[in-house]
Design an enzyme around this catalytic site. Sequence first.
Site, PDB file in Angstrom:
ATOM      1  N   ASP A 125      39.173  15.861   3.582  1.00 42.34           N
ATOM      2  CA  ASP A 125      38.910  14.740   4.364  1.00 42.34           C
ATOM      3  C   ASP A 125      40.011  14.398   5.063  1.00 42.34           C
ATOM      4  O   ASP A 125      39.978  13.229   5.873  1.00 42.34           O
ATOM      5  CB  ASP A 125      38.857  13.439   2.687  1.00 42.34           C
ATOM      6  CG  ASP A 125      40.327  14.255   2.392  1.00 42.34           C
ATOM      7  OD1 ASP A 125      40.929  14.883   2.794  1.00 42.34           O
ATOM      8  OD2 ASP A 125      40.066  13.324   0.889  1.00 42.34           O
ATOM      9  N   HIS A 126      40.549  15.072   5.008  1.00 37.69           N
ATOM     10  CA  HIS A 126      42.353  14.669   5.742  1.00 37.69           C
ATOM     11  C   HIS A 126      42.081  15.455   7.500  1.00 37.69           C
ATOM     12  O   HIS A 126      42.797  15.035   8.294  1.00 37.69           O
ATOM     13  CB  HIS A 126      43.181  15.752   5.412  1.00 37.69           C
ATOM     14  CG  HIS A 126      44.141  14.760   4.120  1.00 37.69           C
ATOM     15  ND1 HIS A 126      43.053  14.270   3.304  1.00 37.69           N
ATOM     16  CD2 HIS A 126      45.854  14.633   4.032  1.00 37.69           C
ATOM     17  CE1 HIS A 126      43.763  13.969   1.983  1.00 37.69           C
ATOM     18  NE2 HIS A 126      45.130  13.619   3.153  1.00 37.69           N
ATOM     19  N   ASP A 157      47.953  15.876  -3.527  1.00 36.99           N
ATOM     20  CA  ASP A 157      47.500  14.736  -2.683  1.00 36.99           C
ATOM     21  C   ASP A 157      48.582  13.722  -3.898  1.00 36.99           C
ATOM     22  O   ASP A 157      48.289  13.442  -4.618  1.00 36.99           O
ATOM     23  CB  ASP A 157      46.734  14.609  -2.465  1.00 36.99           C
ATOM     24  CG  ASP A 157      46.439  13.755  -1.470  1.00 36.99           C
ATOM     25  OD1 ASP A 157      46.313  13.802  -0.266  1.00 36.99           O
ATOM     26  OD2 ASP A 157      46.955  12.185  -1.324  1.00 36.99           O
ATOM     27  N   ARG A 174      50.712   3.999   3.143  1.00 33.67           N
ATOM     28  CA  ARG A 174      51.742   4.022   3.911  1.00 33.67           C
ATOM     29  C   ARG A 174      51.647   3.512   5.255  1.00 33.67           C
ATOM     30  O   ARG A 174      50.804   2.705   5.950  1.00 33.67           O
ATOM     31  CB  ARG A 174      52.012   5.351   3.876  1.00 33.67           C
ATOM     32  CG  ARG A 174      52.378   6.228   2.575  1.00 33.67           C
ATOM     33  CD  ARG A 174      52.767   7.520   2.428  1.00 33.67           C
ATOM     34  NE  ARG A 174      53.084   7.512   1.185  1.00 33.67           N
ATOM     35  CZ  ARG A 174      52.769   8.643  -0.011  1.00 33.67           C
ATOM     36  NH1 ARG A 174      52.977   9.919   1.023  1.00 33.67           N
ATOM     37  NH2 ARG A 174      52.934   8.740  -0.764  1.00 33.67           N
ATOM     38  N   SER A 189      59.609  16.815  -2.046  1.00 28.05           N
ATOM     39  CA  SER A 189      57.892  17.268  -2.037  1.00 28.05           C
ATOM     40  C   SER A 189      57.829  18.712  -2.418  1.00 28.05           C
ATOM     41  O   SER A 189      58.415  19.685  -2.016  1.00 28.05           O
ATOM     42  CB  SER A 189      57.196  17.092  -0.755  1.00 28.05           C
ATOM     43  OG  SER A 189      57.432  17.720  -0.192  1.00 28.05           O
ATOM     44  N   ARG A 239      56.351  22.187  -1.880  1.00 25.13           N
ATOM     45  CA  ARG A 239      55.547  22.660  -0.972  1.00 25.13           C
ATOM     46  C   ARG A 239      55.784  23.685  -1.473  1.00 25.13           C
ATOM     47  O   ARG A 239      57.329  24.401  -1.007  1.00 25.13           O
ATOM     48  CB  ARG A 239      56.435  21.711   0.241  1.00 25.13           C
ATOM     49  CG  ARG A 239      55.357  22.340   1.277  1.00 25.13           C
ATOM     50  CD  ARG A 239      56.273  21.991   2.182  1.00 25.13           C
ATOM     51  NE  ARG A 239      56.267  19.978   2.643  1.00 25.13           N
ATOM     52  CZ  ARG A 239      56.650  19.445   3.162  1.00 25.13           C
ATOM     53  NH1 ARG A 239      57.433  20.008   4.214  1.00 25.13           N
ATOM     54  NH2 ARG A 239      57.498  18.043   3.155  1.00 25.13           N
TER      55      ARG A 239
HETATM   56  S1  SF4 Z   1      46.709   7.883   1.367  1.00 31.45           S
HETATM   57 FE1  SF4 Z   1      45.676   9.891   1.865  1.00 31.45          FE
HETATM   58  S2  SF4 Z   1      43.921  10.479   0.828  1.00 31.45           S
HETATM   59 FE2  SF4 Z   1      44.143   8.400   0.656  1.00 31.45          FE
HETATM   60  S3  SF4 Z   1      43.280   8.140   3.182  1.00 31.45           S
HETATM   61 FE3  SF4 Z   1      45.254   8.376   3.400  1.00 31.45          FE
HETATM   62  S4  SF4 Z   1      45.771  10.430   4.407  1.00 31.45           S
HETATM   63 FE4  SF4 Z   1      43.708   9.873   2.861  1.00 31.45          FE
END
Ligand code: SF4
Length: 752
Positions: free
Chosen positions: A94-95, A159, A447, A642, A644
């Site tokens: 998805d990323h 994630d 975010r 984080s 990592r």
């Molecule tokens: S917060 Fe992270 S997992 Fe959710 S849509 Fe945005 S990038 Fe993708």
Amino acid sequence: MIFDLEMIQRAYAAYSEKVEWIRKSVGKPLTLTEKILYSHLTEPALKAYERGKDYANFNPDRVAMQDATAQMALLQFMQAGKNRVAVPSTVHCDHLIQAKSGAKTDLTIANETNKEVYNFLSSVSNKYGIGFWKPGAGIIHQVVLENYAFPGGMMVGTDSHTVNAGGLGMVAIGVGGADAVDVMTGMPWELKFPKLIGVKLTGKMSGWTSAKDIILKVAGILTVKGGTGCILEYFGEGATTISCTGKGTICNMGAEIGATTSIFGYDQKMDDYLRGTDRKEVASMADKIMNELTGDTKVYENPETYFDQVIEIDLSQLEPHINGPFTPDLATPLSEFSVTVKKNGWPEKLEVGLIGSCTNSSYEDLTRAASIAEQAIEKNLSVKSEYTVTPGSEQVRYTAERDGLLNKFEKIGGVVLANACGPCIGQWARHGADKKEKNSIMTSFNRNFAKRNDGNPNTHAFVASPELTTAFAIAGSLSFNPVTDFLTNEKGEKVKLEEPKGIEMPPLGFEVKDAGYQAPAEDSSSVEIKVNPASDRLQLLEPFAPWNGEDLKGLRLLIKAKGKCTTDHISMAGPWLKYRGHLDNISDNLLIGAVNYFNDKTNKIKNFLNGDYREVPSVARAYKEKGIGTVIVGDENYGEGSSREHAAMEPRHLGVKVVLVRSFARIHETNLKKQGMLALSFVNKADYDKIREDDLIDIVGLTEFAPGKNLTVRLKHSDGSTEEFETAHSYNENQIDWFRAGSALNTIHKRQ
Ligand code: SF4
């Protein structure tokens, strides 16, 4: 059947009995969080455990990985020599899909650009029993909620928004790849027992207020740091009025306040969602133990006694909120927003409205936003801003298309993007973003830090619900308030938007033609893992060499890092992320952000082979080529940030043997141990000052390396003098085995 019925049956078979035993042992009523955490402790941890004292070992039920972080996690898993993963696991592509023209074209381009990564992830998944969700199948957290999350379960995911699954009553925690590897190999997984924040919800939402506004309000109360080290448990009669996906939205954005995770107790809404997403077996099992899938009554009657902190929110009084710009905890109620925009000089014109993401892309979210779009069509309005829609999964997209929702978005001028992260993670080819102009956008994402969406530091990103974002995109202005203001339509008439209306579950049920799921092979013995040796994005790992049985002698100092040195200083993100699956290439970012104590510069250290000052990775490579081991010296809380795994793998790969610091961030210290390195700390912190740039360093005492027994560091200064001092370590017997074997994965491999 995609979900793991047998695993859930096993989990539920033991759950109630464990909870009852624990309740008796601790002699008090339990919160839901405690029930789930305690019941997932490993046997020895359960016996030894006292709440709040220390870290403990857990056995989570499942693992989920997104495509960017899965690469190194799976490369490491391959090193363990296992035939299959120990717990049900999935990979979600998805990323890596860039949003530019629309779902179809963008997906075609992504399939071409990321072909080798997708082929690798698909073949590893197939080989080791991991479910693989192809590009376009959806965003990891929405797919997990729809298929895998279950009340009372515990999962880890690579994630930070893994926490979304708390909406279905699961303790779900975002972790680094090394932690996911622990769980997939069957090793216990370590977590510090969190503090508990209870959030009591009373009343019922109405009008423009939605689940998103609850978490926007909580973020305003707790701020981006207020949830650190805590689990938020939501309860109260208000909680039972929120849909399961709405609960997911609230838990999802708990990541923005730093919370370990958030959770809701099992209720009718969760039952409805499980049955509506084809999991009636899970719902029936959960129904039978429903009292244990929520906190004890006495806890919720006297929350102050059982939680470390309690927050109360009356949903009947809650206004819609808009948070931002630049931080998700700057919460402004809708009624004050227009004035606040003017007061702060934020750009009033709204350039783009973006809805979707893992936070807000459920069927209910889309229906609420579509109800606004429908009114716009009827009232001769269209969007004044650009407007994009990112469905959370193919199942939601297909159903939304069938039910005419997507058509409504397109009719008002919206563009439907691929079922992927896209603009949320900066995978957005936004026209003109490179001009760095001051502008405003509004999203239903989570975010909104500077540059996150389009790379432009001057983009003011605001976060709100999908329906509010849609209304603002129609108005094209941040001074608009849909509750009080009229809009002028194409005919010049004054019109007003009515309150949004949503439908929690599709009346005709969910439907999908091809969900994009690839089940792993039953017999995977002939499955080949595809990695092109010439690839610059992927590289198979070689096992790290075992300890040679002797003290370490004649090591060179690589860098004495001064002050703050986070995992981001050790292994920077940004453009380096494309090399996540290629250890040698990504190692070229090793410690390039750390400040050299001896010259106060970053990425400039002395190479004592030729006297030149060069970049940290290049000097490390020069020492490695000559077979000279190196030492990193660090200050306080080295490796914070984080989790990592690259920050521990890169130094190991480039020949660093020892990391010696004033103090470690715990997770990074463990990660170094896992990679077979020596993680030591000064017994006397002032000994940090004794380390000179041109020292030769010995580590003495390794032949008697034992828990609790200090090791000695001997410095040979260039003037011929020597100095010795004690260093402490926190290795247990098991971790000392990792050091001897060369890594934790080598230890597991040896045991196969
Ligand atoms: S917060 Fe992270 S997992 Fe959710 S849509 Fe945005 S990038 Fe993708």
